[in-house]
Design a protein around this motif. Structure first.
Motif, short mmCIF file in Angstrom:
data_model
loop_
_atom_site.label_atom_id
_atom_site.label_comp_id
_atom_site.label_asym_id
_atom_site.label_seq_id
_atom_site.Cartn_x
_atom_site.Cartn_y
_atom_site.Cartn_z
N MET A 179 2.17 108.32 22.15
CA MET A 179 2.76 108.58 23.47
C MET A 179 2.17 107.62 24.50
SD MET A 179 5.00 110.93 23.08
CE MET A 179 5.28 111.66 24.68
N PRO A 180 2.87 107.34 25.59
CA PRO A 180 4.21 107.82 25.92
C PRO A 180 5.32 107.02 25.24
CG PRO A 180 3.38 106.46 27.70
CD PRO A 180 2.26 106.56 26.69
N ALA A 181 6.47 107.64 25.15
CA ALA A 181 7.58 107.06 24.43
C ALA A 181 8.08 105.76 25.07
CB ALA A 181 8.73 108.07 24.33
N TYR A 182 7.86 105.59 26.38
CA TYR A 182 8.41 104.40 27.03
C TYR A 182 7.71 103.12 26.57
CZ TYR A 182 4.47 104.76 30.36
OH TYR A 182 3.24 104.83 30.93
N GLN A 183 6.64 103.25 25.80
CA GLN A 183 5.99 102.05 25.25
C GLN A 183 6.88 101.37 24.22
OE1 GLN A 183 1.42 102.40 24.94
NE2 GLN A 183 2.17 104.42 24.36
N TYR A 184 7.86 102.10 23.69
CA TYR A 184 8.75 101.55 22.68
C TYR A 184 10.02 101.02 23.34
CZ TYR A 184 5.80 103.21 18.93
OH TYR A 184 4.74 103.39 18.07
N ASP A 185 10.51 99.92 22.79
CA ASP A 185 11.63 99.21 23.41
C ASP A 185 13.00 99.60 22.86
OD1 ASP A 185 9.57 96.25 23.40
OD2 ASP A 185 9.91 97.69 25.02
N ASP A 186 13.07 99.78 21.57
CA ASP A 186 14.37 100.00 20.94
C ASP A 186 14.35 101.28 20.12
OD1 ASP A 186 13.98 96.72 20.89
OD2 ASP A 186 15.98 97.40 21.48
N TRP A 187 15.50 101.95 20.10
CA TRP A 187 15.60 103.28 19.49
C TRP A 187 16.83 103.39 18.62
CZ3 TRP A 187 11.97 107.18 20.52
CH2 TRP A 187 11.01 106.86 21.50
N GLY A 188 16.71 104.20 17.58
CA GLY A 188 17.87 104.55 16.79
C GLY A 188 18.63 105.69 17.44
N GLN A 189 19.70 106.12 16.77
CA GLN A 189 20.56 107.16 17.34
C GLN A 189 20.06 108.56 17.03
OE1 GLN A 189 21.08 105.75 14.46
NE2 GLN A 189 21.57 107.48 13.12
N GLY A 190 19.12 108.66 16.10
CA GLY A 190 18.54 109.96 15.76
C GLY A 190 19.21 110.61 14.57
N THR A 191 18.45 111.48 13.91
CA THR A 191 18.97 112.26 12.79
C THR A 191 18.45 113.69 12.94
OG1 THR A 191 19.19 112.36 10.38
CG2 THR A 191 17.06 111.63 11.21
N GLN A 192 19.34 114.65 12.76
CA GLN A 192 19.00 116.05 12.98
C GLN A 192 18.27 116.62 11.77
OE1 GLN A 192 19.69 118.26 15.74
NE2 GLN A 192 18.29 119.59 14.57
N VAL A 193 17.14 117.29 12.05
CA VAL A 193 16.41 118.03 11.03
C VAL A 193 16.38 119.48 11.46
CG1 VAL A 193 14.16 118.41 9.96
CG2 VAL A 193 15.00 116.08 10.31
N THR A 194 16.87 120.36 10.59
CA THR A 194 16.88 121.79 10.88
C THR A 194 16.16 122.52 9.76
OG1 THR A 194 19.01 121.60 12.02
CG2 THR A 194 18.31 123.80 11.36
N VAL A 195 15.13 123.27 10.14
CA VAL A 195 14.35 124.03 9.16
C VAL A 195 14.62 125.51 9.43
CG1 VAL A 195 12.09 124.45 8.15
CG2 VAL A 195 12.61 122.23 9.19
N VAL A 250 15.78 116.65 16.69
CA VAL A 250 16.37 115.35 16.38
C VAL A 250 15.22 114.35 16.25
CG1 VAL A 250 17.92 113.51 17.12
CG2 VAL A 250 18.49 115.91 17.60
N TYR A 251 15.20 113.63 15.16
CA TYR A 251 14.15 112.65 14.89
C TYR A 251 14.66 111.24 15.14
CZ TYR A 251 11.11 116.21 12.92
OH TYR A 251 10.29 117.31 12.77
N TYR A 252 13.87 110.48 15.88
CA TYR A 252 14.23 109.12 16.25
C TYR A 252 13.16 108.14 15.75
CZ TYR A 252 17.11 111.49 19.78
OH TYR A 252 18.02 112.29 20.43
N CYS A 253 13.59 106.97 15.32
CA CYS A 253 12.62 105.91 15.09
C CYS A 253 12.77 104.87 16.20
CB CYS A 253 12.76 105.26 13.72
SG CYS A 253 14.27 104.35 13.42
N SER A 254 11.70 104.15 16.43
CA SER A 254 11.65 103.23 17.55
C SER A 254 10.76 102.04 17.18
CB SER A 254 11.10 103.93 18.79
OG SER A 254 9.86 104.54 18.48
N SER A 255 10.93 100.95 17.91
CA SER A 255 10.17 99.74 17.58
C SER A 255 9.62 99.09 18.84
CB SER A 255 11.06 98.74 16.83
OG SER A 255 12.10 98.28 17.67
N VAL A 256 8.51 98.39 18.66
CA VAL A 256 7.91 97.61 19.74
C VAL A 256 7.19 96.43 19.09
CG1 VAL A 256 5.75 98.95 19.76
CG2 VAL A 256 6.46 97.69 21.81
N LEU A 257 7.20 95.30 19.76
CA LEU A 257 6.53 94.12 19.22
C LEU A 257 5.07 94.43 18.91
CD1 LEU A 257 7.97 91.18 21.33
CD2 LEU A 257 8.05 91.41 18.84
#
Length: 129
Positions: free
Chosen positions: A111-127, A93-100
């Motif tokens: 990394m680490p992911a906690y540096q980012y404040d806001d997140w999307g719901q994710g989109t599934q990628v299957t290969v 599952v791929y997520y985008c995130s934002s930080v000021l």
């Protein structure tokens, strides 16, 4: 209200391509750094790529360098992740995130992911074949 919405995921064969989109609403991307993360079942969330809206600086995980490209379209307030030569290990599952952006100067954090404040719901990628 700040919102990130990912799209573009799906099922693709090994060697194929997908382009993920991260549409931002409620804020202007130009003031934020954007990161793409992914999480496979049973694994920790890992950084894939990030982009600085100020400078255009980008970073990539070693596992995707040369295959993935991150870009930003300020007019559309959208960030893209072009994924080529996909492998089964890219399944997640791929997520985008934002930080000021101001917190990181002209750079963007991975990394680490906690540096980012806001997140999307994710989109599934299957290969898979």
């Amino acid at each position: 209200q700040l919102q990130l919405v990912e799209s573009g995921g799906g099922l693709v064969q090994p060697g194929g391509s997908l382009r993920l989109s991260c549409a931002a609403s409620g804020f202007t991307l130009g003031y934020y750094a954007i990161g793409w993360f992914r999480q496979a079942p049973g694994k920790d969330r890992e950084a894939v790529s990030c982009i600085s809206s100020y400078s255009g600086i980008t970073h990539y995980a070693e596992s995707v360098k040369g295959r993935f490209t991150i870009s930003i379209d300020n007019a559309k307030n959208t960030v893209f992740l072009q994924m080529n030569s996909l492998k089964p290990d890219d399944t997640a599952v791929y997520y985008c995130s934002s930080v000021l952006q101001a917190r990181y100067g002209s750079d963007c954090p991975m990394m680490p992911a906690y540096q980012y404040d806001d997140w999307g719901q994710g989109t599934q990628v299957t290969v898979s074949s």
